[in-house]
Design a protein around this motif. Structure first.
Motif, PDB file in Angstrom:
ATOM      1  N   GLY A  44      22.991  52.321  26.026  1.00 27.61           N
ATOM      2  CA  GLY A  44      22.232  52.757  27.194  1.00 27.61           C
ATOM      3  C   GLY A  44      22.479  51.982  28.462  1.00 27.61           C
ATOM      4  N   VAL A  45      23.547  51.187  28.516  1.00 28.96           N
ATOM      5  CA  VAL A  45      23.854  50.397  29.712  1.00 28.96           C
ATOM      6  C   VAL A  45      25.039  51.032  30.422  1.00 28.96           C
ATOM      7  N   GLU A  46      24.934  51.222  31.730  1.00 27.41           N
ATOM      8  CA  GLU A  46      26.046  51.735  32.519  1.00 27.41           C
ATOM      9  C   GLU A  46      26.564  50.645  33.448  1.00 27.41           C
ATOM     10  N   GLY A  47      27.869  50.685  33.711  1.00 27.01           N
ATOM     11  CA  GLY A  47      28.471  49.706  34.612  1.00 27.01           C
ATOM     12  C   GLY A  47      29.475  48.832  33.887  1.00 27.01           C
ATOM     13  N   GLY A  48      30.019  47.866  34.595  1.00 30.38           N
ATOM     14  CA  GLY A  48      31.106  47.041  34.085  1.00 30.38           C
ATOM     15  C   GLY A  48      30.656  45.884  33.224  1.00 30.38           C
ATOM     16  N   TYR A  49      30.020  46.195  32.089  1.00 32.05           N
ATOM     17  CA  TYR A  49      29.470  45.157  31.231  1.00 32.05           C
ATOM     18  C   TYR A  49      30.009  45.268  29.801  1.00 32.05           C
ATOM     19  N   THR A  50      29.938  44.162  29.080  1.00 31.15           N
ATOM     20  CA  THR A  50      30.350  44.130  27.681  1.00 31.15           C
ATOM     21  C   THR A  50      29.561  43.028  26.982  1.00 31.15           C
ATOM     22  N   LEU A  51      29.910  42.788  25.714  1.00 31.33           N
ATOM     23  CA  LEU A  51      29.318  41.678  24.977  1.00 31.33           C
ATOM     24  C   LEU A  51      30.329  40.549  24.908  1.00 31.33           C
ATOM     25  N   ASN A  52      29.905  39.345  25.228  1.00 31.32           N
ATOM     26  CA  ASN A  52      30.822  38.207  25.176  1.00 31.32           C
ATOM     27  C   ASN A  52      30.913  37.656  23.745  1.00 31.32           C
ATOM     28  N   SER A  53      31.579  36.545  23.568  1.00 28.54           N
ATOM     29  CA  SER A  53      31.820  36.004  22.225  1.00 28.54           C
ATOM     30  C   SER A  53      30.530  35.616  21.509  1.00 28.54           C
ATOM     31  N   ARG A  54      29.465  35.398  22.267  1.00 25.51           N
ATOM     32  CA  ARG A  54      28.171  35.040  21.677  1.00 25.51           C
ATOM     33  C   ARG A  54      27.280  36.258  21.448  1.00 25.51           C
ATOM     34  N   GLY A  55      27.830  37.451  21.744  1.00 22.14           N
ATOM     35  CA  GLY A  55      27.042  38.663  21.565  1.00 22.14           C
ATOM     36  C   GLY A  55      26.064  38.930  22.672  1.00 22.14           C
ATOM     37  N   GLU A  56      26.244  38.255  23.818  1.00 22.39           N
ATOM     38  CA  GLU A  56      25.350  38.422  24.964  1.00 22.39           C
ATOM     39  C   GLU A  56      25.996  39.359  25.989  1.00 22.39           C
ATOM     40  N   GLN A  57      25.159  40.115  26.701  1.00 22.18           N
ATOM     41  CA  GLN A  57      25.682  41.002  27.741  1.00 22.18           C
ATOM     42  C   GLN A  57      26.218  40.185  28.909  1.00 22.18           C
ATOM     43  N   SER A  58      27.424  40.541  29.349  1.00 24.70           N
ATOM     44  CA  SER A  58      28.055  39.844  30.462  1.00 24.70           C
ATOM     45  C   SER A  58      28.973  40.833  31.167  1.00 24.70           C
ATOM     46  N   THR A  59      29.402  40.496  32.374  1.00 18.90           N
ATOM     47  CA  THR A  59      30.343  41.390  33.049  1.00 18.90           C
ATOM     48  C   THR A  59      31.688  41.363  32.319  1.00 18.90           C
TER      49      THR A  59
END
Length: 881
Positions: A725-740
């Motif tokens: 449900g998130v739109e935009g230039g985001y992903t999950l980083n190596s720690r599983g946290e949302q980041s650009t």
């Protein structure tokens, strides 16, 4: 002998005879598709080079038997290149950087120079900052030069320092319309092996809609800037012998329909037939009833139906158009004679043979629009209102269809489906006098009926040629368009490319307050999510007269086929059907208002430009003077290590940057429009001392890799399946946290961890945007694994040294249960060959699984590009040696 002579202007010129080649090889030339004949001539003419072998020619001569369904790669030498500035500026930046790299390695920088003609038309930078005013055009041009003078100085330098390089300055027209009306020869004359030689005009362009020129029987298609740069430096384009799909027209368009309705129908049919990577050629008796402008409209939208190109044969209608647009009479006679000698002339008695066919009776075409976010999503006009209300619920999650939001300082409010933007724009339709005159006539009748455009609608008129204004003025129709707010705002792509400019603050505030889904109606070719405007979400493609009609209606939820279009000040209901002009009326106005003299006059000084262009001063010298503090033009890093030997080893321990859904377009990957203030690209510009009011657009910043890599995968409508449900230039980083995506990429690259991307079907659809591949490279992505690719983006990935792979046997991220949070290996990279298989090892949790994926490096030439780290690195290596 394959070389023959023909007469031209009291002298003899040479040509390579296809008839003679057919006799030598023993095949029937007549039923071959025109496109195959053009490719055949191209290979015959380059038969003495290292790039064309006798086996290649033999394979092409057997097309009647194989129908292109053999995996045989050939080399194509385009005769010229066309560019627009959004893609052309980064191409010039690359060429300038290649000169530096070659010079620093002891080479001759002047070798980096076009060896075939290049025309750049500056058409993508003008934005609709000002509209609905007699001064809108001048004010937008002034603003354009304030924003882009640094980029334009680069072009000024290139025009002086590069041979075979011409620039059509800003404020002149749109590249494809200028190409159609002026640049294209149809049959070219050039010296080949010391002899003046006639041959078919062919080209590639740094814009996917280069295909428009197929309406003139000129074989051309869009490529990324990467391939275009290689072509202009003398490299052939490697390709497979194409399948050619024949599209047969019968009948005649009915009253009340336009070429726009036709092309939307054709787009829907061909997209359903899956013609990606194939040529499409149009034929049949229905061509007798299609003007050249109608044909060009159909060819223009080849990227939307997925084909490499859409080609029409040469006939009397084509010659008539050449005369209308002021071409030289002797050259027109050459076109006719050459076409008849070479089998390029349309012969109604010969039924061409194709790889596959489909047909359309033109009498079945109905008034249509396409949207809200894909060109192939055609909706019949009478169903627009009901279909859109369903889309509001199903696709946009609207629960209260009747929600209203008051507009500050006005006496009206906005609701779902209200029209925020109505734009007559784009070469697709503004190249067609019939539908622009139809728009003018509808405007005239509306004004006389006492109607006005709704006050919340941002109206604009941006034709692709100055000739359009000439004939609308002569017809007396321009004042009526202006009374409805359709004043000239510029000669450029504007809204179609996403340069729609800002909405009034109170309108934007009202939309955001209730999260309204408002509508943009434009006469363009692209309406992908997030492209036209960041706040007004739904976009529909429509003919220019329909654009005017919806400016009057003000809402897509008014069924203009049944209900009153609007009510005038006297309280009288006015209906759409009463405003629509009849075909005879349109034809009568065209006959008296469109003339050859207008084209000759407007193109007489096409390279001169405005006063602002003349006042530009640029640097000189064979090496461009880079400026370290420039926020527009920076030396890119792509060629810094071109001489280093590339190592090809298995990719191990890779992490996933994103998992992208079906139909992720190049607009999603590398947006062209607004630069968000609070995202990485905007924050970078702020750090460089650029105020948010001077951000301009991503398209205009393509000469600065620092901005572009931060904007890659930065579209506000991008959906990454790693996030819910998130739109935009985001992903999950190596720690599983949302980041650009940018910050995540930089963190992984700092640790030396390779990255991969997963994607669905039609990955990279849309514009021929080389930054969609360049940005992917700079973000550290080594391979993309998708269900399928759009043609140009796949080529661009290879051209930048990124490995494109496809799932096998119907596999997908979903069917394989890939979540994106493990590590991944690609085994077999050191043994690459075209279309071979690699092993994808998925290490997620405690499970280790293996799957086969197919390499989408399709030819041996592409393999050479990949092994060199990209096509331009390969060119540099050759030149340095």
């Amino acid at each position: 002998m394959l070389k023959k002579e023909l007469d031209f202007a009291d002298r003899k010129v040479m040509y390579y005879s296809l008839q003679e080649f057919a006799r030598e090889k023993g095949f029937d030339l007549a039923p071959l598709p025109v496109a195959v004949k053009i490719l055949m001539e191209n290979m015959l003419r380059h038969g003495s080079s290292d790039f064309v072998s006798p086996d290649d020619l033999s394979a092409l001569s057997e097309w009647n038997q194989t129908k292109g369904k053999v995996a045989k790669d050939i080399n194509f030498h385009p005769g010229r290149v066309v560019m627009q500035d959004f893609t052309g500026v980064p191409a010039v930046v690359d060429l300038a950087a290649m000169r530096n790299a070659l010079s620093e390695n002891g080479g001759d920088a002047s070798k980096i120079n076009p060896v075939i003609p290049v025309d750049m038309v500056v058409d993508h930078s003008v934005q609709v900052d000002f509209n609905a005013s007699p001064s809108a055009y001048k004010m937008n041009v002034k603003k354009e030069f304030e924003r882009n003078s640094e980029r334009y100085r680069l072009l000024n330098w290139a025009q002086k320092e590069f041979k075979n390089f011409r620039v059509v300055p800003p404020g002149t027209g749109i590249v494809h319309q200028v190409n159609l009306e002026y640049l294209a020869d149809v049959v070219t004359l050039r010296t080949v092996d010391g002899q003046e030689t006639a041959f078919p005009d062919t080209l590639v362009g740094t814009d996917s809609h280069t295909t428009m020129i197929g309406g003139l029987c000129v074989l051309g298609w869009g490529v990324g800037g990467i391939e275009a740069e290689a072509a202009l430096l003398g490299q052939p384009l490697t390709m497979l012998i194409p399948e050619v799909v024949g599209f047969r027209f019968t009948g005649k368009l009915p009253e009340g329909t336009t070429a726009t309705d036709l092309v939307l129908t054709v787009t829907q049919m061909l997209r359903a037939r899956a013609v990606v990577g194939k040529f499409v050629e149009f034929y049949g008796p229905g061509l007798d009833h299609l003007s050249l402008a109608d044909r060009a409209t159909i060819s223009n939208m080849a990227p939307e139906y997925g084909a490499t190109c859409g080609l029409f044969p040469i006939d009397d209608e084509l010659l008539k158009y050449l005369r209308l647009t002021g071409r030289d009479e002797q050259r027109i006679r050459l076109v006719e004679e050459y076409a008849k000698l070479q089998g390029l002339w349309r012969d109604p008695k010969v039924e061409p043979e194709f790889s596959d066919t489909l047909s359309l009776d033109l009498r079945e075409v109905k008034p249509s629009m396409a949207g809200p976010n894909k060109p192939q999503n055609r909706v019949v006009l009478e169903d627009i209102t009901s279909k859109f209300e369903k889309v509001l619920k199903a696709d946009y999650g609207v629960s209260d269809l009747e929600a209203r939001s008051s507009v500050e300082g006005t006496d009206y409010s906005l609701g779902h489906g209200d029209v925020a933007i109505a734009a007559i724009t784009s070469c697709t339709n503004t190249s067609n006098p019939a539908i622009l005159i139809a728009a003018g006539l509808l405007a005239k009748k509306a004004v006389k009926a006492g109607l006005r455009s709704k006050p919340w609608v941002k109206t604009s008129f941006a034709p692709g040629s100055q000739v359009v204004i000439s004939y609308l003025e002569k017809a007396g129709l321009l004042p009526y368009l202006e009374k409805l707010g359709f004043h000239l705002v510029g000669f450029g792509c504007t809204t179609c490319i996403g340069n729609s400019g800002p909405l009034r603050p109170e309108i934007e505030k009202a939309i955001l307050a209730k999260k309204l889904v408002t509508v943009n109606v434009l006469s363009g070719n692209r309406n992908f999510a997030g492209r036209i405007h960041p706040v007004s979400q739904a976009s529909f493609l429509a003919s220019p007269p329909l654009v005017v009609a919806y400016a009057l209606a003000g809402s897509l939820r008014i069924d203009i086929t049944r209900d009153a279009l609007a009510v005038n000040d006297q309280g009288e209901k006015v209906y759409f059907k009463d405003l629509w002009p009849e075909n005879s009326e349109i034809e009568e106005v065209m006959a008296m208002s469109v003339s050859s003299d207008q084209f000759k006059d407007k193109y007489a000084e096409v390279f001169k430009g405005t006063a602002e262009w003349a006042e530009l001063s640029g640097t000189s010298g064979s090496l461009f003077a880079w400026t370290e503090n420039s926020s527009y033009i920076r030396r890119p890093p792509f060629f810094d290590k071109f001489n280093e030997e590339q190592k090809f080893v298995d990719i191990k321990g890779a992490r996933t940057l994103a998992i992208l859904p079906d139909a992720t377009t190049t607009d999603h990957i590398s947006p062209a429009g607004v630069i968000p203030f609070d995202e990485p690209a905007g924050q970078y510009l702020i750090s460089q001392g650029v105020s948010s009011s001077d951000f301009n657009s991503f398209g205009s910043r393509r000469g600065n890799h620092e901005v572009m890599m931060r904007g890659t995968f930065g579209n506000i409508r991008l959906k990454n399946k790693m996030l819910n449900g998130v739109e935009g230039g985001y992903t999950l980083n190596s720690r599983g946290e949302q980041s650009t995506i940018f910050d995540t990429s930089m963190a992984y690259q700092k640790k030396g961890i390779p990255l991969i991307l997963f994607a669905g079907k039609e990955y990279g659809a849309g514009s021929s945007r080389d930054w969609a591949a360049k940005g992917t490279l700079l973000l550290g992505v080594k391979a993309v694994i998708a269900e399928s690719y759009e043609r140009i983006h796949r080529s661009n990935l290879v051209g930048m040294g990124i490995l494109p792979l496809e799932f096998e046997g119907g596999d997908s991220v979903d069917s394989l249960g890939i979540k994106g949070m493990g590590s991944y290996d690609l085994l077999g990279v050191s043994r690459l060959s075209p279309k071979c298989h690699l092993t994808l090892v998925v290490n997620e949790g405690r499970r280790r699984r293996e799957f086969q994926v197919r390499v989408r490096i399709d030819t041996s030439g592409e393999l050479d590009y990949y092994r060199a780290g990209g096509i331009l690195n390969l060119v540099l290596k050759h030149m340095s040696q």
